[in-house]
Design a protein around this motif. Structure first.
Motif, mmCIF file in Angstrom:
data_model
loop_
_atom_site.group_PDB
_atom_site.id
_atom_site.type_symbol
_atom_site.label_atom_id
_atom_site.label_comp_id
_atom_site.label_asym_id
_atom_site.label_seq_id
_atom_site.Cartn_x
_atom_site.Cartn_y
_atom_site.Cartn_z
ATOM 1 N N VAL A 157 1.017 -5.268 8.354
ATOM 2 C CA VAL A 157 0.152 -4.651 7.335
ATOM 3 C C VAL A 157 -0.841 -5.693 6.815
ATOM 4 O O VAL A 157 -2.043 -5.444 6.703
ATOM 5 C CB VAL A 157 1.010 -4.101 6.165
ATOM 6 C CG1 VAL A 157 0.132 -3.457 5.099
ATOM 7 C CG2 VAL A 157 2.044 -3.104 6.680
ATOM 8 N N LEU A 158 -0.307 -6.888 6.545
ATOM 9 C CA LEU A 158 -1.166 -7.949 6.011
ATOM 10 C C LEU A 158 -2.237 -8.358 7.022
ATOM 11 O O LEU A 158 -3.359 -8.695 6.637
ATOM 12 C CB LEU A 158 -0.317 -9.157 5.628
ATOM 13 C CG LEU A 158 0.544 -8.982 4.380
ATOM 14 C CD1 LEU A 158 1.485 -10.162 4.185
ATOM 15 C CD2 LEU A 158 -0.317 -8.793 3.140
ATOM 16 N N LYS A 159 -1.889 -8.310 8.283
ATOM 17 C CA LYS A 159 -2.870 -8.674 9.317
ATOM 18 C C LYS A 159 -4.064 -7.728 9.274
ATOM 19 O O LYS A 159 -5.208 -8.136 9.383
ATOM 20 C CB LYS A 159 -2.201 -8.603 10.692
ATOM 21 C CG LYS A 159 -2.098 -9.974 11.380
ATOM 22 C CD LYS A 159 -1.687 -9.811 12.798
ATOM 23 C CE LYS A 159 -0.226 -10.183 12.953
ATOM 24 N NZ LYS A 159 0.369 -9.766 14.212
ATOM 25 N N LEU A 160 -3.773 -6.453 9.117
ATOM 26 C CA LEU A 160 -4.875 -5.474 9.069
ATOM 27 C C LEU A 160 -5.672 -5.570 7.768
ATOM 28 O O LEU A 160 -6.808 -5.141 7.695
ATOM 29 C CB LEU A 160 -4.321 -4.055 9.212
ATOM 30 C CG LEU A 160 -4.087 -3.603 10.641
ATOM 31 C CD1 LEU A 160 -3.422 -2.254 10.648
ATOM 32 C CD2 LEU A 160 -5.390 -3.513 11.420
ATOM 33 N N TRP A 161 -5.039 -6.117 6.769
ATOM 34 C CA TRP A 161 -5.697 -6.234 5.463
ATOM 35 C C TRP A 161 -6.514 -7.542 5.390
ATOM 36 O O TRP A 161 -7.378 -7.697 4.530
ATOM 37 C CB TRP A 161 -4.625 -6.232 4.358
ATOM 38 C CG TRP A 161 -5.148 -5.852 3.013
ATOM 39 C CD1 TRP A 161 -5.761 -6.686 2.111
ATOM 40 C CD2 TRP A 161 -5.115 -4.560 2.389
ATOM 41 N NE1 TRP A 161 -6.099 -5.992 0.973
ATOM 42 C CE2 TRP A 161 -5.716 -4.680 1.120
ATOM 43 C CE3 TRP A 161 -4.625 -3.314 2.783
ATOM 44 C CZ2 TRP A 161 -5.859 -3.612 0.234
ATOM 45 C CZ3 TRP A 161 -4.758 -2.248 1.903
ATOM 46 C CH2 TRP A 161 -5.371 -2.396 0.654
ATOM 47 N N ALA A 162 -6.202 -8.466 6.279
ATOM 48 C CA ALA A 162 -6.804 -9.808 6.211
ATOM 49 C C ALA A 162 -8.322 -9.738 6.079
ATOM 50 O O ALA A 162 -8.988 -9.069 6.868
ATOM 51 C CB ALA A 162 -6.416 -10.617 7.440
ATOM 52 N N GLY A 163 -8.857 -10.404 5.090
ATOM 53 C CA GLY A 163 -10.304 -10.427 4.863
ATOM 54 C C GLY A 163 -10.734 -9.515 3.721
ATOM 55 O O GLY A 163 -11.814 -9.662 3.168
ATOM 56 N N LEU A 164 -9.881 -8.579 3.363
ATOM 57 C CA LEU A 164 -10.234 -7.632 2.297
ATOM 58 C C LEU A 164 -9.913 -8.206 0.908
ATOM 59 O O LEU A 164 -10.456 -7.758 -0.101
ATOM 60 C CB LEU A 164 -9.475 -6.310 2.508
ATOM 61 C CG LEU A 164 -9.992 -5.053 1.799
ATOM 62 C CD1 LEU A 164 -11.450 -4.776 2.097
ATOM 63 C CD2 LEU A 164 -9.148 -3.839 2.188
ATOM 64 N N GLY A 165 -9.049 -9.208 0.883
ATOM 65 C CA GLY A 165 -8.726 -9.867 -0.386
ATOM 66 C C GLY A 165 -7.700 -9.101 -1.219
ATOM 67 O O GLY A 165 -7.262 -8.011 -0.836
ATOM 68 N N TYR A 166 -7.313 -9.713 -2.333
ATOM 69 C CA TYR A 166 -6.316 -9.114 -3.253
ATOM 70 C C TYR A 166 -5.115 -8.557 -2.460
ATOM 71 O O TYR A 166 -4.862 -7.365 -2.433
ATOM 72 C CB TYR A 166 -6.946 -8.003 -4.093
ATOM 73 C CG TYR A 166 -8.097 -8.471 -4.940
ATOM 74 C CD1 TYR A 166 -7.866 -9.145 -6.135
ATOM 75 C CD2 TYR A 166 -9.408 -8.250 -4.540
ATOM 76 C CE1 TYR A 166 -8.928 -9.592 -6.910
ATOM 77 C CE2 TYR A 166 -10.479 -8.699 -5.313
ATOM 78 C CZ TYR A 166 -10.219 -9.359 -6.496
ATOM 79 O OH TYR A 166 -11.265 -9.793 -7.254
ATOM 80 N N TYR A 167 -4.408 -9.498 -1.842
ATOM 81 C CA TYR A 167 -3.367 -9.086 -0.882
ATOM 82 C C TYR A 167 -2.163 -8.403 -1.512
ATOM 83 O O TYR A 167 -1.387 -7.751 -0.822
ATOM 84 C CB TYR A 167 -2.935 -10.297 -0.037
ATOM 85 C CG TYR A 167 -4.094 -10.751 0.814
ATOM 86 C CD1 TYR A 167 -4.382 -10.106 2.011
ATOM 87 C CD2 TYR A 167 -4.943 -11.752 0.384
ATOM 88 C CE1 TYR A 167 -5.484 -10.467 2.764
ATOM 89 C CE2 TYR A 167 -6.050 -12.122 1.123
ATOM 90 C CZ TYR A 167 -6.323 -11.476 2.308
ATOM 91 O OH TYR A 167 -7.412 -11.816 3.044
#
Ligand code: SF4
Length: 381
Positions: free
Chosen positions: A86-96
């Motif tokens: 999930v975090l991989k797909l979120w990477a770059g969007l910030g506010y993890y």
């Protein structure tokens, strides 16, 4: 603040819900932006978009949203995936934390709701990462529940429509705006209404140079009528109140405790207090206070630090007191304290050794110091 709140509620009645609703929705149906999350009724997709849009611009979110949904096409797939994926797909969007909350909430929804999706503000608000705004957005957009939203765009539109002058940085003003938003939201079509309000704020009722000529509700707008559209909303950060760090020393002798009387002018004029002087914040300030007291009291009267700190709030500053206690076997010269305390401008006009605080006029903080040092009791204010 009560008056302001009442004003805003009155305005809620004054704003013609019917006209506002009709014009805004009509405009929204024609002018809304073509956004991917507006093409679905799937609560999972709508929730995802709201999570991604927190603190993030629409243009940034679109590719992430599409990629995420392609990979995790359903809430089941998201709930079953490892967090790393999930975090991989979120990477770059910030506010993890948002990604972690999304993942946690997906698991909870599957465990507690089975194949259903929580649909009320109350149910949604219990999930990780879902605050009042997100709960209202998902409940209204995905389920057409009569739930309000209040984000920056909606706050701006409402304060301008009603010419509300309250400082929206203050929680009480925001609460009053929530009440207003809740009064305006229609029983049916709440999702469309909320999106229309937000869209108006994002594309027409802009923070600077609002495009009033293109606004569908310009004839209902009080700020425009009063020429206040550029001045509202009022948003002043709460004034930062300076802090002052002080050392107060309780000198305990066989004949009582040493109190000092404040001179004319300034705070607590002519009141009695334990000798007090300014120190720097943190342990350095306290260490230097101990060193100064040692020098003043001599080797036989080691000052002890009283655990904790007392905080005394005034309208214009906050006082932090570090407390020290010292037992002395004989009376010592009060003049020494006079010098120490005068060094930072505290001008004491008298000193006395007393056994009971009730015998002298003292401020509340002096009683609190006595209580903290547990030396004079009982003290009543
Ligand atoms: Fe905002 Fe201007 Fe429309 Fe009023 S008239 S709601 S200030 S865009």
């Amino acid at each position: 603040m009560k008056t302001r709140r009442r004003d805003q509620l009155t305005i809620a009645h004054d704003i013609s819900r019917k006209h506002l609703n009709y014009r805004l929705i009509k405009w929204f149906k024609v002018h809304q932006r073509d956004l991917p999350w507006r093409k679905t009724h799937d609560p999972y997709a709508i929730w995802l978009s709201e999570m991604m849009l927190q603190q993030t611009q629409v243009v940034t979110v679109i590719p992430y949203y599409q990629r995420f949904l392609k990979h995790f096409a359903s809430i089941d797939k998201l709930a079953e995936a490892p967090l790393e994926e999930v975090l991989k797909l979120w990477a770059g969007l910030g506010y993890y934390r948002r990604a972690k909350h999304l993942h946690q909430a997906a698991k909870i929804i599957r465990q507690q709701f089975g194949d259903a999706f929580p649909s009320t503000v109350e149910e949604l608000g219990k999930l990780p990462g879902i605050g009042r705004y997100t709960a209202g957005a998902v409940a209204s957009i995905a389920f057409d529940r009569q739930a309000a939203v209040l984000d920056g765009n909606v706050m701006r539109v409402l304060t301008r429509l009603g010419a509300i002058r309250g400082n929206i940085a203050l929680p009480a003003a925001r609460e009053a705006l929530w009440t207003l938003a809740e009064r305006l939201v229609p029983r049916r079509g709440a999702g469309v209404w909320n999106q229309a309000l937000m869209e108006l704020g994002a594309t027409v009722c802009l923070p600077k140079n609002p495009r009033c000529d293109a606004c569908p509700v310009r004839n209902l707008c009080r700020a425009r009528a009063l020429g206040l559209e550029e001045k509202l909303p009022v948003k002043h950060a709460e004034r930062k109140i300076p802090t002052v760090h002080l050392a107060a020393v309780v000198i305990d002798s066989p004949r009582g405790f040493l109190l000092a009387k404040r001179g004319a002018g300034g705070l607590w004029e002519h009141l009695w207090e334990f000798p007090t002087f300014s120190i720097k914040s943190g342990s350095n300030g306290e260490d230097s206070a101990v060193a100064r007291l040692r020098k003043l009291l001599g080797p036989r009267a080691v000052p002890q630090r009283v655990p904790g700190k007392l905080v005394h709030r005034l309208t214009h500053r906050v006082l932090y007191y570090s407390l020290f206690y010292s037992r002395v076997n004989k009376r010592i010269s009060a003049a020494r304290f006079s010098k120490l305390c005068a060094s930072d401008g505290r001008n004491y006009e008298a000193f006395r050794w007393i056994k009971n605080l009730d015998h002298l006029p003292v401020a509340k903080i002096t009683r609190r110091i006595a209580e903290a040092a547990k030396i004079i009791a009982p003290a009543s204010d």
